[in-house]
Design an enzyme around this catalytic site. Sequence first.
Site, mmCIF file in Angstrom:
data_model
loop_
_atom_site.group_PDB
_atom_site.id
_atom_site.type_symbol
_atom_site.label_atom_id
_atom_site.label_comp_id
_atom_site.label_asym_id
_atom_site.label_seq_id
_atom_site.Cartn_x
_atom_site.Cartn_y
_atom_site.Cartn_z
ATOM 1 C CB VAL A 1 -0.778 0.029 1.205
ATOM 2 C CG1 VAL A 1 -1.938 1.210 1.150
ATOM 3 C CG2 VAL A 1 -1.642 -1.131 0.932
ATOM 4 C CB CYS A 2 0.902 4.180 0.964
ATOM 5 S SG CYS A 2 1.548 6.398 0.325
ATOM 6 C CB THR A 3 5.854 4.867 0.117
ATOM 7 O OG1 THR A 3 5.594 5.182 1.123
ATOM 8 C CG2 THR A 3 5.230 6.130 -0.445
ATOM 9 C CB THR B 1 3.685 3.773 -5.415
ATOM 10 O OG1 THR B 1 3.702 4.169 -4.142
ATOM 11 C CG2 THR B 1 3.936 4.635 -5.785
#
Length: 216
Positions: free
Chosen positions: A99-101, A119
């Site tokens: 998830v995300c970075t 991302t």
Amino acid sequence: MRIAILIFDRLTALDAVGPYEVLSRLPGAELDFVAAKPGIKQTDTGRLALEAKRSIAEVPAPDVILVPGGEGSRPLMRDEPVLSWLRSAHESSRFTTSVCTGALVLGAAGILDGVRATTHWVYLDYLGSVGATPVSERVVEDGKVITAAGVSSGIDMALFLAGKLAGHDVAKAIQLGIEYDPEPPYDAGSPHKAPQSLVQAVRNLEDVPDPAARAT
């Protein structure tokens, strides 16, 4: 079914907790928050903490790996014990996710080489420097690697994953159980929708790493 959510200091809480609320409800799921060392991990606001009761060494081969993002994901890109665990666990996992970075951590481990991935939108261009093929979508599946865009998209990714693991009816039941039917008061949740002045202001708040300086 063993699910391991990697946590660390200065993670973004919703990156981990959003998917947790979905995946912990899967029939037969055994979900652990894991870390390089067990203990309390402070989130990036400093006002909330999560506890890893198991070390990554205690969970060497989970069926599902999830790596959240946040400011603390940056040091993980140079943390060889964590990267080594990811590489090894990925070999036998059913799904490896982020998830995300958290995607940048998967990339630093070599898991995203030639893989379509996403991302947080601020870091999307940087994602290519860790081997991925960046895709501007909320959830991206490439083989057994599933990546989610920024923060809240982790819930979408977890529901998508739940459907693959337990079937669409179970995933829909979980969605209903957590009443995930968002109707945000503003239509500014994407850089494609938000005013460009706001997009630039948010971009300026982020400290995007220099691709030339990343550890390989």
